[in-house]
Design a protein around this motif. Structure first.
Motif, PDB file in Angstrom:
ATOM      1  N   PHE A 181       0.806  -1.215   0.000  1.00  0.00           N
ATOM      2  CA  PHE A 181       0.000   0.000   0.000  1.00  0.00           C
ATOM      3  C   PHE A 181       0.844   1.270   0.000  1.00  0.00           C
ATOM      4  O   PHE A 181       0.418   2.301  -0.512  1.00  0.00           O
ATOM      5  CB  PHE A 181      -0.938   0.003   1.211  1.00  0.00           C
ATOM      6  CG  PHE A 181      -1.875  -1.179   1.265  1.00  0.00           C
ATOM      7  CD1 PHE A 181      -2.413  -1.705   0.098  1.00  0.00           C
ATOM      8  CD2 PHE A 181      -2.203  -1.770   2.469  1.00  0.00           C
ATOM      9  CE1 PHE A 181      -3.266  -2.794   0.133  1.00  0.00           C
ATOM     10  CE2 PHE A 181      -3.062  -2.859   2.521  1.00  0.00           C
ATOM     11  CZ  PHE A 181      -3.590  -3.368   1.344  1.00  0.00           C
ATOM     12  N   ARG A 182       2.020   1.195   0.615  1.00  0.00           N
ATOM     13  CA  ARG A 182       2.949   2.333   0.672  1.00  0.00           C
ATOM     14  C   ARG A 182       2.261   3.620   1.161  1.00  0.00           C
ATOM     15  O   ARG A 182       2.316   4.666   0.521  1.00  0.00           O
ATOM     16  CB  ARG A 182       3.598   2.567  -0.697  1.00  0.00           C
ATOM     17  CG  ARG A 182       4.367   1.351  -1.196  1.00  0.00           C
ATOM     18  CD  ARG A 182       5.146   1.640  -2.458  1.00  0.00           C
ATOM     19  NE  ARG A 182       5.816   0.442  -2.939  1.00  0.00           N
ATOM     20  CZ  ARG A 182       6.963  -0.031  -2.486  1.00  0.00           C
ATOM     21  NH1 ARG A 182       7.588   0.619  -1.513  1.00  0.00           N
ATOM     22  NH2 ARG A 182       7.494  -1.134  -2.987  1.00  0.00           N
ATOM     23  N   VAL A 183       1.602   3.506   2.305  1.00  0.00           N
ATOM     24  CA  VAL A 183       0.911   4.650   2.897  1.00  0.00           C
ATOM     25  C   VAL A 183       1.865   5.387   3.833  1.00  0.00           C
ATOM     26  O   VAL A 183       2.565   4.773   4.632  1.00  0.00           O
ATOM     27  CB  VAL A 183      -0.326   4.175   3.690  1.00  0.00           C
ATOM     28  CG1 VAL A 183      -1.050   5.366   4.323  1.00  0.00           C
ATOM     29  CG2 VAL A 183      -1.271   3.415   2.768  1.00  0.00           C
ATOM     30  N   ASN A 184       1.888   6.691   3.726  1.00  0.00           N
ATOM     31  CA  ASN A 184       2.771   7.505   4.559  1.00  0.00           C
ATOM     32  C   ASN A 184       2.050   7.966   5.823  1.00  0.00           C
ATOM     33  O   ASN A 184       0.825   7.885   5.934  1.00  0.00           O
ATOM     34  CB  ASN A 184       3.262   8.727   3.777  1.00  0.00           C
ATOM     35  CG  ASN A 184       4.077   8.325   2.560  1.00  0.00           C
ATOM     36  OD1 ASN A 184       4.882   7.399   2.616  1.00  0.00           O
ATOM     37  ND2 ASN A 184       3.858   9.013   1.450  1.00  0.00           N
ATOM     38  N   ASN A 185       2.808   8.474   6.760  1.00  0.00           N
ATOM     39  CA  ASN A 185       2.294   9.089   7.989  1.00  0.00           C
ATOM     40  C   ASN A 185       1.507   8.117   8.870  1.00  0.00           C
ATOM     41  O   ASN A 185       0.518   8.482   9.494  1.00  0.00           O
ATOM     42  CB  ASN A 185       1.419  10.308   7.652  1.00  0.00           C
ATOM     43  CG  ASN A 185       2.158  11.345   6.846  1.00  0.00           C
ATOM     44  OD1 ASN A 185       3.325  11.646   7.121  1.00  0.00           O
ATOM     45  ND2 ASN A 185       1.504  11.896   5.832  1.00  0.00           N
ATOM     46  N   ILE A 186       1.931   6.857   8.885  1.00  0.00           N
ATOM     47  CA  ILE A 186       1.325   5.868   9.768  1.00  0.00           C
ATOM     48  C   ILE A 186       2.364   5.447  10.810  1.00  0.00           C
ATOM     49  O   ILE A 186       3.513   5.195  10.470  1.00  0.00           O
ATOM     50  CB  ILE A 186       0.862   4.621   8.984  1.00  0.00           C
ATOM     51  CG1 ILE A 186      -0.211   4.992   7.961  1.00  0.00           C
ATOM     52  CG2 ILE A 186       0.332   3.553   9.941  1.00  0.00           C
ATOM     53  CD1 ILE A 186      -1.547   5.355   8.537  1.00  0.00           C
ATOM     54  N   HIS A 187       1.954   5.410  12.076  1.00  0.00           N
ATOM     55  CA  HIS A 187       2.847   4.942  13.140  1.00  0.00           C
ATOM     56  C   HIS A 187       2.881   3.416  13.113  1.00  0.00           C
ATOM     57  O   HIS A 187       1.916   2.766  13.497  1.00  0.00           O
ATOM     58  CB  HIS A 187       2.353   5.408  14.513  1.00  0.00           C
ATOM     59  CG  HIS A 187       2.353   6.881  14.702  1.00  0.00           C
ATOM     60  ND1 HIS A 187       3.503   7.641  14.725  1.00  0.00           N
ATOM     61  CD2 HIS A 187       1.333   7.755  14.899  1.00  0.00           C
ATOM     62  CE1 HIS A 187       3.185   8.910  14.922  1.00  0.00           C
ATOM     63  NE2 HIS A 187       1.873   9.000  15.028  1.00  0.00           N
ATOM     64  N   HIS A 188       3.971   2.836  12.641  1.00  0.00           N
ATOM     65  CA  HIS A 188       4.078   1.371  12.617  1.00  0.00           C
ATOM     66  C   HIS A 188       4.706   0.906  13.924  1.00  0.00           C
ATOM     67  O   HIS A 188       5.902   0.720  14.048  1.00  0.00           O
ATOM     68  CB  HIS A 188       4.907   0.924  11.415  1.00  0.00           C
ATOM     69  CG  HIS A 188       4.241   1.204  10.102  1.00  0.00           C
ATOM     70  ND1 HIS A 188       3.067   0.598   9.719  1.00  0.00           N
ATOM     71  CD2 HIS A 188       4.575   2.042   9.087  1.00  0.00           C
ATOM     72  CE1 HIS A 188       2.703   1.033   8.522  1.00  0.00           C
ATOM     73  NE2 HIS A 188       3.603   1.909   8.129  1.00  0.00           N
ATOM     74  N   SER A 189       3.849   0.730  14.911  1.00  0.00           N
ATOM     75  CA  SER A 189       4.296   0.319  16.233  1.00  0.00           C
ATOM     76  C   SER A 189       3.158  -0.424  16.911  1.00  0.00           C
ATOM     77  O   SER A 189       1.985  -0.080  16.736  1.00  0.00           O
ATOM     78  CB  SER A 189       4.694   1.534  17.075  1.00  0.00           C
ATOM     79  OG  SER A 189       4.854   1.172  18.429  1.00  0.00           O
ATOM     80  N   PHE A 190       3.496  -1.447  17.693  1.00  0.00           N
ATOM     81  CA  PHE A 190       2.461  -2.157  18.431  1.00  0.00           C
ATOM     82  C   PHE A 190       1.853  -1.280  19.524  1.00  0.00           C
ATOM     83  O   PHE A 190       0.807  -1.601  20.075  1.00  0.00           O
ATOM     84  CB  PHE A 190       3.027  -3.441  19.040  1.00  0.00           C
ATOM     85  CG  PHE A 190       3.192  -4.555  18.034  1.00  0.00           C
ATOM     86  CD1 PHE A 190       2.092  -5.227  17.531  1.00  0.00           C
ATOM     87  CD2 PHE A 190       4.452  -4.907  17.576  1.00  0.00           C
ATOM     88  CE1 PHE A 190       2.239  -6.250  16.603  1.00  0.00           C
ATOM     89  CE2 PHE A 190       4.614  -5.925  16.647  1.00  0.00           C
ATOM     90  CZ  PHE A 190       3.508  -6.592  16.156  1.00  0.00           C
ATOM     91  N   PHE A 191       2.515  -0.163  19.822  1.00  0.00           N
ATOM     92  CA  PHE A 191       1.992   0.753  20.828  1.00  0.00           C
ATOM     93  C   PHE A 191       1.117   1.843  20.214  1.00  0.00           C
ATOM     94  O   PHE A 191       0.552   2.656  20.932  1.00  0.00           O
ATOM     95  CB  PHE A 191       3.150   1.390  21.609  1.00  0.00           C
ATOM     96  CG  PHE A 191       3.995   0.377  22.314  1.00  0.00           C
ATOM     97  CD1 PHE A 191       3.523  -0.288  23.436  1.00  0.00           C
ATOM     98  CD2 PHE A 191       5.267   0.065  21.854  1.00  0.00           C
ATOM     99  CE1 PHE A 191       4.298  -1.236  24.097  1.00  0.00           C
ATOM    100  CE2 PHE A 191       6.049  -0.877  22.497  1.00  0.00           C
ATOM    101  CZ  PHE A 191       5.561  -1.529  23.615  1.00  0.00           C
ATOM    102  N   ALA A 192       1.019   1.860  18.891  1.00  0.00           N
ATOM    103  CA  ALA A 192       0.155   2.813  18.188  1.00  0.00           C
ATOM    104  C   ALA A 192      -0.776   2.007  17.289  1.00  0.00           C
ATOM    105  O   ALA A 192      -0.398   1.620  16.186  1.00  0.00           O
ATOM    106  CB  ALA A 192       0.987   3.792  17.363  1.00  0.00           C
ATOM    107  N   PRO A 193      -1.992   1.698  17.730  1.00  0.00           N
ATOM    108  CA  PRO A 193      -2.901   0.867  16.945  1.00  0.00           C
ATOM    109  C   PRO A 193      -3.087   1.397  15.532  1.00  0.00           C
ATOM    110  O   PRO A 193      -3.262   2.598  15.322  1.00  0.00           O
ATOM    111  CB  PRO A 193      -4.211   0.936  17.731  1.00  0.00           C
ATOM    112  CG  PRO A 193      -3.793   1.223  19.129  1.00  0.00           C
ATOM    113  CD  PRO A 193      -2.600   2.117  19.015  1.00  0.00           C
ATOM    114  N   TYR A 194      -3.060   0.498  14.566  1.00  0.00           N
ATOM    115  CA  TYR A 194      -3.168   0.856  13.162  1.00  0.00           C
ATOM    116  C   TYR A 194      -4.613   1.223  12.823  1.00  0.00           C
ATOM    117  O   TYR A 194      -5.513   0.382  12.824  1.00  0.00           O
ATOM    118  CB  TYR A 194      -2.725  -0.322  12.291  1.00  0.00           C
ATOM    119  CG  TYR A 194      -2.779  -0.046  10.814  1.00  0.00           C
ATOM    120  CD1 TYR A 194      -1.662   0.441  10.145  1.00  0.00           C
ATOM    121  CD2 TYR A 194      -3.940  -0.260  10.084  1.00  0.00           C
ATOM    122  CE1 TYR A 194      -1.700   0.701   8.785  1.00  0.00           C
ATOM    123  CE2 TYR A 194      -3.989   0.000   8.737  1.00  0.00           C
ATOM    124  CZ  TYR A 194      -2.877   0.484   8.082  1.00  0.00           C
ATOM    125  OH  TYR A 194      -2.934   0.755   6.742  1.00  0.00           O
TER     126      TYR A 194
END
Length: 345
Positions: A99-112
């Motif tokens: 998908f190559r989406v920007n501005n997403i926090h990829h962290s288990f502490f930041a729910p997607y």
């Protein structure tokens, strides 16, 4: 009317409501890329967000009363945790690779994105257990106070889903204590017609007066600092938003049927729609589909498609195929827990 009959009617009503809400969730996410170009869709989006998340949390609280504590409660919490790990990993991996989406926090502490609901659901259950000995009134007062107070934190509300957890806590508490018997007595035919009419009126009012309303207030995911409300009395805006959402939610309930239908059966499998529809919306975005939707007719086809795919994902075939992923077994985790407990004794 017997207690069992009333309970069955309540379950039917809330299953119907749950399916109607998951349709609005899918529709809201499907039309989001077009909000800047189509004012009609922006109006629909505002109307949907005025009630669909509060009601979804309320429904979740209503069904949680049967499995909040004991072994059933532990099993639900373990399953929520496992679902979160699976889908947080899947969505993040696809975001990076496809998908190559920007501005997403990829962290288990930041729910997607949509997975905030899983994280918050686990927290709502734990908070309800902690408030178990409090009166209903004390629980609701605390929930509203916490929902207002969390906005004053000087942080990004997305981390740990802390903002939405407390902003929507009042609806979980209300749902947990919801009396369907009292509601059914109040929402007779004329009351339901009036409520549905108010829902239409709110749609028209939000379309004409809500253009300047920052969507962040409806999302519940941002602190006052992020919303640009630096005033000490910013909490009053949250209270006003509670008033709007509560009125919009009560009004939407006028549309919900009481009778058993196919919708009732679909309502039993809304979890599949919720966890899977994000993949479809993302695929639609990267495919370039939205570049071809530039007219009311195109928007109508998109809305119809969202409804039809919702029905498809809520079908029994999808559950048979994807049950191990969407509703993973936690029996092995319980076995490990018991074995570890025996070793410590």
């Amino acid at each position: 009317m017997g207690e069992n009959s009333l309970e069955a009617r309540g379950e039917t009503f809330f299953l119907n409501l749950r399916f109607m809400l998951i349709v609005t969730v899918f529709v809201g996410n499907a039309i989001e890329p077009l909000l800047g170009s189509m004012s009609g869709l922006h109006n629909l989006y505002l109307w949907i967000f005025s009630f669909h998340m509060p009601l979804f949390v309320l429904v979740t609280g209503y069904f949680a009363r049967k499995s909040l504590s004991g072994s059933a409660g532990r099993k639900v919490l373990l399953q929520i945790g496992l679902q979160y790990l699976i889908f947080q990993s899947l969505y993040s991996a696809l975001d990076i690779s496809l998908f190559r989406v920007n501005n997403i926090h990829h962290s288990f502490f930041a729910p997607y994105l949509l997975l905030w609901f899983l994280a918050s659901h686990a927290c709502w259950r734990l908070l309800m257990l902690g408030m178990g000995r409090w009166s209903k009134t004390a629980q609701i007062i605390f929930a509203i106070t916490a929902g207002v107070a969390v906005g004053y934190l000087q942080l990004d509300g997305v981390w740990f889903s802390i903002s939405r957890t407390f902003v929507y806590l009042p609806y979980f508490v209300i749902g947990y204590h919801f009396s369907f018997g009292a509601f059914a007595k109040l929402y007779q035919q004329h009351a339901r017609i009036a409520a549905a009419a108010v829902s239409v009126l709110l749609f028209l009012l939000l379309g004409t007066l809500g253009s300047d309303l920052p969507l962040g207030w409806l999302y519940g995911s941002m602190t006052y600092m992020q919303l640009g409300a630096q005033e000490w009395y910013a909490g009053l805006y949250r209270l006003a938003m509670y008033g709007l959402q509560f009125a919009a939610s009560l009004a939407f309930l006028g549309w919900v049927p009481y009778r058993v239908s196919r919708m009732t059966d679909w309502g039993r499998r809304t979890l599949y729609v919720f966890l899977l529809h994000g993949f479809i919306v993302r695929l639609a975005a990267v495919s370039g589909l939205y570049t071809y939707i530039n007219s009311p007719a195109g928007a109508g086809v998109l809305l119809l498609g969202a409804v039809l795919v919702t029905v498809l994902l809520a079908g029994p075939g999808v559950k048979r195929l994807l049950h191990p992923v969407v509703e993973p077994s936690v029996a092995w985790m319980i076995t490990l827990q018991r074995a570890a407990l025996r070793r410590t004794l």
